[in-house]
Design an enzyme around this catalytic site. Structure first.
Site, PDB file in Angstrom:
ATOM      1  N   TYR A  63      47.735   3.033  56.327  1.00 29.62           N
ATOM      2  CA  TYR A  63      48.801   3.649  55.519  1.00 29.62           C
ATOM      3  C   TYR A  63      48.262   3.869  54.117  1.00 29.62           C
ATOM      4  CZ  TYR A  63      53.455   4.797  56.988  1.00 29.62           C
ATOM      5  OH  TYR A  63      54.533   5.470  57.472  1.00 29.62           O
ATOM      6  N   ASP A 209      48.605  32.955  52.142  1.00 27.50           N
ATOM      7  CA  ASP A 209      48.559  32.050  53.292  1.00 27.50           C
ATOM      8  C   ASP A 209      47.473  32.593  54.220  1.00 27.50           C
ATOM      9  OD1 ASP A 209      48.830  30.761  55.701  1.00 27.50           O
ATOM     10  OD2 ASP A 209      51.020  30.892  55.777  1.00 27.50           O
ATOM     11  N   THR A 235      45.950  26.703  57.324  1.00 24.04           N
ATOM     12  CA  THR A 235      45.819  25.682  58.361  1.00 24.04           C
ATOM     13  C   THR A 235      44.327  25.440  58.548  1.00 24.04           C
ATOM     14  OG1 THR A 235      45.882  27.442  60.024  1.00 24.04           O
ATOM     15  CG2 THR A 235      47.933  26.257  59.638  1.00 24.04           C
ATOM     16  N   ARG A 244      44.183  19.977  63.751  1.00 20.09           N
ATOM     17  CA  ARG A 244      45.431  20.513  63.207  1.00 20.09           C
ATOM     18  C   ARG A 244      45.609  19.905  61.818  1.00 20.09           C
ATOM     19  NH1 ARG A 244      46.814  22.882  67.525  1.00 20.09           N
ATOM     20  NH2 ARG A 244      48.485  23.969  66.476  1.00 20.09           N
TER      21      ARG A 244
END
Ligand SMILES: Cc1ncc(COP(=O)(O)O)c(C=O)c1O
Length: 453
Positions: A63, A209, A235, A244
């Site tokens: 984390y 984008d 992406t 991904r």
């Protein structure tokens, strides 16, 4: 090398096989599907084994809410190094001063930009979804459309390309605070300089984008928006061949317009949208960026475009109606109305024949999105397998044979009941179609010559 890396993957999967044979079997089935068919969805690719190893590493256990040097959890010295390395690689590769690598995927990356630069109700403007824009560029049902006001530009009816004069006219009228360029189903080059000039007429932020064309920009076969846009999102799993994920970049021009942009983007990521970043994913993105900075990747990007152009030429020879008449990038959009075949119907037949792509709306489409009139296909994944122009000839022939097999299978626009009944009958017929089955067998043999990485 192929064999040794495969052996490694198999041994890793041995734990899974023992613990969860059902999931193991499903993964094996998917591996086979990806190997035996032509993956031609333009947003998909085969990532490298090195990327997958980073993705499947112990970094998934950590984390690390916050950013390098300022985390809310202890034990993040290594994670800080991973994240900073990923940032540095992206900055160097794209030539930008700021990169955020924490957005979990493309849609949250775009949402983070909107939260960073727009107040509730302020206006963004992008290409309409029906003409090749993305759902996150202002769709009434998405976050961008629900929190903000949106307007859209479209394509020129005749050329089916961007009409910059018309876009300028609409932008001057709508006065968006954020103008978006970069698309999901647009086969032509984007003139980022022209978009910047248009944005400047209303003092809007320009966001590019570049999710679909990142790999092409890195390879130098598509112009870069770095000099012109304020913010760039992408992406990492399409032409970039990474896991991904997504990157949000601020350019020198962006910093000049608003030096607070990096901070605003970080606040939009956490606490705006997310908790802890996926550190295994960050490491895998870093690996992909390293791979993308090689001469081999440049060649790969060049070959993607060569293949798409060769495929487009062949498809034109078979009288396919290509939106905008061809392609400059990695994707081709086919309007199937002249063949009297519905796009969804065609996509099902092609999958049965071993060619996997997606049905897609075309300009001025009168059919609903679930029964769109076109299909979208691309060359990134098959180029990763080493296919070249000669192979594109064979693929075009198979596509043509499969479509001829289902010619005449059009669907009604308004009669839902009839459409449902026709689809049911159609699926049954496809399952029993010998010609499509024969193509699938040929393609399986053909694919065996082009190993998946
Ligand atoms: C232009 C563009 N932006 C954003 C996205 C969203 O990416 P993701 O599916 O990772 O949320 C896509 C996905 O196809 C895209 O094409």
């Amino acid at each position: 090398m192929q064999n040794s890396s495969l052996a490694c993957i198999v041994s890793v999967m041995n734990y899974l096989k023992k613990t969860d044979p059902q999931i193991y079997t499903l993964i094996k089935q998917e591996e086979k599907r990806q190997r035996d068919a032509l993956e031609m969805i333009p947003s998909e690719n085969y990532t490298s084994r090195a990327v997958m190893e980073a993705l499947g590493s112990v970094l998934t256990n950590k984390y690390s809410e916050g950013f390098p040097g300022r985390r809310y959890y202890q034990g993040n010295a290594v994670i800080d190094s991973v994240e900073m390395l990923c940032q540095e690689r992206a900055k160097k590769l794209f030539g930008v001063p700021y990169v955020n690598v924490q957005a979990l995927s493309g849609s949250p990356a775009n949402s983070a930009v909107y939260l960073a630069v727009l107040e509730n109700g302020e206006k963004l403007m992008g290409l309409s979804l029906a003409y090749g824009g993305h759902i996150t560029h202002g769709h009434k049902l998405g976050l961008s459309g629900r929190l903000f006001t949106f307007a859209h530009y479209t394509l020129d009816e005749k050329t089916e390309m961007l009409d910059y004069d018309e876009i300028e006219r609409q932008v001057r009228k709508e006065k968006p605070k954020l103008l978006i360029c970069g698309f999901t189903a647009y086969p032509r080059k984007i003139d980022f300089k022209h978009f910047a000039q248009i944005a400047e007429t209303v003092d809007a932020y320009l966001m590019a984008d570049i999710s679909h064309i990142t790999g092409l920009i890195i390879a130098g076969v598509h112009p870069s928006p770095v000099e012109y846009a304020h913010i760039i999102t992408t992406t990492t799993h399409k032409t970039l061949r990474g896991p991904r994920g997504a990157l949000i970049m601020v350019t020198e021009k962006g910093l000049k317009k608003n030096p607070d942009l990096p901070k605003r983007i970080e606040t939009a990521i956490i606490p705006g949208l997310q908790g802890g970043p996926h550190d295994n994913q960050t490491a895998a993105i870093a690996v992909a960026l390293k791979e993308a900075s090689t001469a081999a990747f440049k060649k790969y990007g060049e070959q993607i475009v060569k293949n798409a152009k060769a495929l487009a030429m062949e498809l034109l020879n078979y009288d396919f109606d290509l939106v905008s008449g061809g392609t400059d990038n990695h994707l081709i959009l086919i309007d199937l109305r002249n063949k009297k075949v519905n796009g969804r119907v065609a996509a099902i037949a092609l999958e049965a024949a071993g060619i996997v792509l997606n049905y897609n709306g075309v300009p001025e489409d009168t059919m609903p999105p679930l029964y769109a009139s076109g299909i979208r296909l691309g060359t990134p994944a098959i180029t990763t397998r080493g296919m070249k122009e000669g192979e594109m000839k064979m693929i075009a022939k198979w596509i043509n044979t499969a479509i001829e097999e289902v010619k005449g299978w059009d669907l009604p626009r308004d009669d839902k009941e009839k459409r449902g009944a026709l689809m049911k009958e159609y699926r049954a017929r496809i399952a029993a179609n010998k010609e499509l089955d024969a193509i699938a067998s040929e393609i399986k043999l053909f694919c065996a010559k082009f190993p998946v990485p």
